[in-house]
Scaffold this active site. Structure first.
Site, PDB file in Angstrom:
ATOM      1  N   ASP A   3      12.375  88.590  32.931  1.00 22.61           N
ATOM      2  CA  ASP A   3      11.648  89.670  33.716  1.00 22.61           C
ATOM      3  C   ASP A   3      10.737  90.660  34.118  1.00 22.61           C
ATOM      4  O   ASP A   3      10.886  91.323  32.313  1.00 22.61           O
ATOM      5  CB  ASP A   3      12.927  89.793  34.366  1.00 22.61           C
ATOM      6  CG  ASP A   3      12.767  91.102  35.957  1.00 22.61           C
ATOM      7  OD1 ASP A   3      13.338  90.114  36.873  1.00 22.61           O
ATOM      8  OD2 ASP A   3      12.799  91.509  35.640  1.00 22.61           O
ATOM      9  N   ILE A   4      10.030  91.178  34.635  1.00 19.73           N
ATOM     10  CA  ILE A   4       8.998  91.823  34.392  1.00 19.73           C
ATOM     11  C   ILE A   4       9.823  93.181  34.873  1.00 19.73           C
ATOM     12  O   ILE A   4       9.961  93.139  35.681  1.00 19.73           O
ATOM     13  CB  ILE A   4       8.111  92.057  35.295  1.00 19.73           C
ATOM     14  CG1 ILE A   4       7.444  90.817  34.662  1.00 19.73           C
ATOM     15  CG2 ILE A   4       6.610  93.213  34.776  1.00 19.73           C
ATOM     16  CD1 ILE A   4       5.794  90.804  35.602  1.00 19.73           C
TER      17      ILE A   4
ATOM     18  N   GLU B 141       9.333  88.704  40.062  1.00 18.23           N
ATOM     19  CA  GLU B 141       9.399  88.804  39.250  1.00 18.23           C
ATOM     20  C   GLU B 141       9.595  88.196  38.599  1.00 18.23           C
ATOM     21  O   GLU B 141       9.517  88.690  37.209  1.00 18.23           O
ATOM     22  CB  GLU B 141       8.874  89.988  38.688  1.00 18.23           C
ATOM     23  CG  GLU B 141      10.295  91.524  38.356  1.00 18.23           C
ATOM     24  CD  GLU B 141      10.933  91.578  39.962  1.00 18.23           C
ATOM     25  OE1 GLU B 141      11.669  92.794  40.242  1.00 18.23           O
ATOM     26  OE2 GLU B 141      10.315  90.640  41.295  1.00 18.23           O
TER      27      GLU B 141
END
Length: 302
Positions: free
Chosen positions: A178-179, A221
């Site tokens: 996950d960003i 994301e």
């Protein structure tokens, strides 16, 4: 035996059939004369598949690539290449030929490519088949980033879980990535900037993972990486390399000080559990990474 191998080698260079062998890093380890001539490779060069495609596109030789966005096309092609034990695809060549290329992938990730000239097929058949291939590609691809989509990567996850339970394959690992603080990126740079960061991350991930691995965007994301026939230590090593590349990247030329980070959770498949159970264990590991400060990797064994 030596004379037999010499005869086989001589015939491979004499045949018009294209033959090439790629290793797990997708680098050519052997290619016969027909293959090298078709893709304009010198006898002493052993490039990666990506290098071949970039050279062909740049010099307008070898494979014809009809796209307005070459980098997006390349990522999409990488996300599908060598992900099945066997597949066939049609290639348009600048010399006017139409090649039927097959990919046969060994369990260790090495891949044999064999191409035959099928230019004599009728044009209307060719158009129908190309339309079919385009439709299949669209159904498996995330439109924004060009990588595999949620449907494709979850289907591969389920297939590998089933193969392990049938003892057709050794255990494997997955990672949810996950960003970090992505909303803040969107707030600062707008959705166009957020999209650019997503594409930057996908490019970095594809430059790091192995060809047998499956990688795709599963929402927002968040991304998933499936690593076939891979133990925990190697899974962790692959993901750490991705996170290290992310830490070094600077996606905006106008903002050279801007950087972003990712958090990741890794889990190994346990015989008998469902694919969703494995996903949720990796997701719990991702939650721990977020909870423990972000920009890090956590793994779960149980």
């Amino acid at each position: 035996m030596d004379s037999l191998l010499e005869r086989v080698s001589a015939l491979q260079d004499f045949t018009p059939v294209l033959i090439a062998l790629y290793d797990t890093e997708d680098r050519v380890r052997y290619a016969n004369r027909a293959f090298r001539e078709a893709f304009h490779l010198s006898e002493d060069s052993f490039p990666t598949w990506v290098d071949i495609i970039r050279m062909n596109h740049r010099d307008r030789v070898g494979l014809i690539i009809n796209t307005k966005d070459f980098e997006a096309w390349l990522l999409s092609a990488q996300s599908r290449r060598g992900k099945q034990p066997f597949r066939g695809l049609e290639l348009d060549m600048h010399d006017g030929r139409w090649i039927w290329m097959t990919e046969t992938v060994e369990t260790d990730g090495w891949m044999l490519c064999v191409g035959s000239d099928i230019t004599a097929l009728r044009q209307n058949q060719r158009s129908l088949r190309q339309d079919r291939d385009l439709a299949m590609r669209a159904a498996q691809t995330d439109e924004l980033t060009g990588t595999s989509n949620r449907r494709f990567v979850f289907a591969k996850l389920a297939c590998h879980a089933e193969a392990v339970d049938k003892e057709m394959e050794t255990p494997f690992g997955i990672c949810i990535i996950d960003i970090d603080l992505f909303k803040g990126i969107n707030d600062r740079f707008g959705h166009r900037g957020g999209d650019a960061v997503l594409r930057d991350f996908v490019k970095l991930a594809h430059s790091t993972i192995r060809r047998p691995d499956y990688f795709g965007r599963i929402g927002g994301e968040e991304f998933m990486l499936v690593m076939p026939r891979t133990g925990l230590d190697e899974c962790v090593s692959i993901v750490r390399r991705i996170l290290e590349k992310v830490a070094e990247t600077r996606p905006f030329a106008d903002y050279p000080d801007f950087s972003y980070s990712c958090s990741a959770g890794v889990a190994l498949y346990k015989a008998g559990e469902g694919a969703n159970e494995l996903y949720h264990r990796a997701d719990r590991a991702l939650y721990l990474a977020k909870q423990n400060g972000r920009a890090r990797l956590e793994s779960v064994v149980e």
